[in-house]
Design a protein around this motif. Structure first.
Motif, PDB file in Angstrom:
ATOM      1  N   GLU A  56       0.845  -1.198   0.000  1.00 38.25           N
ATOM      2  CA  GLU A  56       0.000   0.000   0.000  1.00 38.25           C
ATOM      3  C   GLU A  56       0.879   1.246   0.000  1.00 38.25           C
ATOM      4  O   GLU A  56       1.854   1.331   0.743  1.00 38.25           O
ATOM      5  CB  GLU A  56      -0.902  -0.022   1.238  1.00 38.25           C
ATOM      6  N   GLY A  57       0.530   2.181  -0.861  1.00 39.06           N
ATOM      7  CA  GLY A  57       1.289   3.413  -0.945  1.00 39.06           C
ATOM      8  C   GLY A  57       2.327   3.420  -2.051  1.00 39.06           C
ATOM      9  O   GLY A  57       2.771   4.495  -2.482  1.00 39.06           O
ATOM     10  N   LYS A 100     -10.539  -2.374 -15.170  1.00 36.38           N
ATOM     11  CA  LYS A 100     -10.311  -3.044 -13.894  1.00 36.38           C
ATOM     12  C   LYS A 100     -11.431  -4.043 -13.696  1.00 36.38           C
ATOM     13  O   LYS A 100     -12.606  -3.704 -13.870  1.00 36.38           O
ATOM     14  CB  LYS A 100     -10.339  -2.004 -12.767  1.00 36.38           C
ATOM     15  N   GLN A 101     -11.084  -5.281 -13.358  1.00 38.72           N
ATOM     16  CA  GLN A 101     -12.117  -6.271 -13.101  1.00 38.72           C
ATOM     17  C   GLN A 101     -11.946  -6.841 -11.698  1.00 38.72           C
ATOM     18  O   GLN A 101     -10.953  -7.499 -11.404  1.00 38.72           O
ATOM     19  CB  GLN A 101     -12.075  -7.404 -14.138  1.00 38.72           C
ATOM     20  N   ASP A 107      -7.449  -1.164  -4.886  1.00 38.46           N
ATOM     21  CA  ASP A 107      -6.989  -1.291  -6.266  1.00 38.46           C
ATOM     22  C   ASP A 107      -6.732  -2.747  -6.644  1.00 38.46           C
ATOM     23  O   ASP A 107      -6.500  -3.050  -7.821  1.00 38.46           O
ATOM     24  CB  ASP A 107      -5.698  -0.488  -6.483  1.00 38.46           C
ATOM     25  N   SER A 108      -6.758  -3.631  -5.658  1.00 34.24           N
ATOM     26  CA  SER A 108      -6.530  -5.055  -5.941  1.00 34.24           C
ATOM     27  C   SER A 108      -7.617  -5.569  -6.883  1.00 34.24           C
ATOM     28  O   SER A 108      -8.808  -5.475  -6.588  1.00 34.24           O
ATOM     29  CB  SER A 108      -6.548  -5.871  -4.644  1.00 34.24           C
ATOM     30  N   THR A 128      -3.596  -8.781 -15.915  1.00 29.55           N
ATOM     31  CA  THR A 128      -2.571  -8.785 -14.871  1.00 29.55           C
ATOM     32  C   THR A 128      -3.266  -8.610 -13.533  1.00 29.55           C
ATOM     33  O   THR A 128      -4.053  -7.674 -13.365  1.00 29.55           O
ATOM     34  CB  THR A 128      -1.561  -7.641 -15.057  1.00 29.55           C
ATOM     35  N   MET A 129      -2.973  -9.521 -12.621  1.00 33.00           N
ATOM     36  CA  MET A 129      -3.572  -9.404 -11.292  1.00 33.00           C
ATOM     37  C   MET A 129      -2.702  -8.502 -10.419  1.00 33.00           C
ATOM     38  O   MET A 129      -1.490  -8.705 -10.314  1.00 33.00           O
ATOM     39  CB  MET A 129      -3.706 -10.782 -10.640  1.00 33.00           C
ATOM     40  N   LEU A 130      -3.319  -7.511  -9.828  1.00 32.31           N
ATOM     41  CA  LEU A 130      -2.625  -6.608  -8.910  1.00 32.31           C
ATOM     42  C   LEU A 130      -3.057  -6.937  -7.489  1.00 32.31           C
ATOM     43  O   LEU A 130      -4.247  -6.916  -7.181  1.00 32.31           O
ATOM     44  CB  LEU A 130      -2.960  -5.148  -9.234  1.00 32.31           C
ATOM     45  N   LEU A 131      -2.094  -7.270  -6.644  1.00 36.67           N
ATOM     46  CA  LEU A 131      -2.370  -7.563  -5.236  1.00 36.67           C
ATOM     47  C   LEU A 131      -1.711  -6.495  -4.383  1.00 36.67           C
ATOM     48  O   LEU A 131      -0.499  -6.303  -4.455  1.00 36.67           O
ATOM     49  CB  LEU A 131      -1.824  -8.941  -4.860  1.00 36.67           C
TER      50      LEU A 131
END
Lengths: 117, 114
Positions: B15-16, B37-38, B84-85, B108-111
């Motif tokens: 985060e950040g 974004k999905q 945002d994940s 692309t998966m953002l975690l």
């Protein structure tokens, strides 16, 4: 309304059964698109409509799949004799045609998850 | 860091941090690009778009960069938040219009970790 409404949210069919999915586009949008998404991967384009006319069907499987957009009715996507490989989330989107605004109002519904068992 | 999973490339950030998600498109004739974004159980949600006559476009916390020479698109998210994940997809079309079919790239998966 201001959202693309897809029904049902979930659909379970035995192999060989028929599946029918529905999509109500945003009022005023001339174009409707159907996409298939398998396992959160890429979106495969199936077919698009301009009002009730087929606009682009280059992605539509030749057999078993059909779609319609009739006046004053939700659009529909029908799969005859479903197969295991048809299991996917089917998304509908609608868009405006001539505006130069952002995204042309290209808006997706929440999808119908089809599970073929 | 970035890694390739069984199905989706994954980007894990704190985060950040700032996040950069990349996309290579295939059709040199494409003239309009969108980032979506999905979130789980939902349809793609519009984030930002860019036309081919631009190299950069900024939104709120997001920036899209377009390099037509190498057919590359990127999405930069500033000060990434747990919300945002999601899985992020780029999409392209030809004709720069609302009736043209969108062609999607791989997601692309953002975690985002708190």
């Amino acid at each position: 309304g201001e959202e693309v409404a897809q029904t049902p949210k979930h659909l379970v069919r035995g192999e060989g059964q028929k599946a029918k999915l529905y999509c109500a586009p945003i009022k005023g949008h001339s174009y409707v698109f159907w996409y298939q998404q398998v396992l959160k991967n890429e979106f495969k384009f199936l077919i698009s409509f301009q009002n009730e006319n087929v606009f682009d069907e280059t992605g539509m499987p030749k057999e078993r799949f059909s779609a319609k957009c009739l006046p004053n009715s939700p659009c529909s996507l029908e799969i005859q004799a479903t197969k295991l490989e048809d299991s996917a989330v089917y998304f509908c989107a609608s868009s405006q045609s001539s505006t130069q605004g952002p995204n042309y109002g290209y808006t997706f519904g929440s999808g119908t998850r089809l599970t073929v068992v | 860091g970035e890694s390739v999973g069984l199905h989706l490339p994954t980007l894990s950030v704190q985060e950040g941090d700032n996040s950069i998600i990349n996309c290579a498109y295939s059709n040199s004739a494409s003239d309009y690009f969108i980032w979506y974004k999905q979130e789980s159980g939902k349809g793609p949600q519009f984030i930002i778009d860019i036309r081919s006559n631009m190299d950069k476009r900024q939104g709120q916390r997001v920036t899209v960069l377009l390099n037509k020479t190498v057919k590359h698109l990127s999405l930069q998210i500033a000060a990434t938040q747990p919300g945002d994940s999601a899985v992020y997809f780029c999409a392209e079309n030809i004709g720069n219009s609302g009736y043209s079919t969108l062609t999607f790239g791989k997601g692309t998966m953002l975690l985002v970790s708190p």
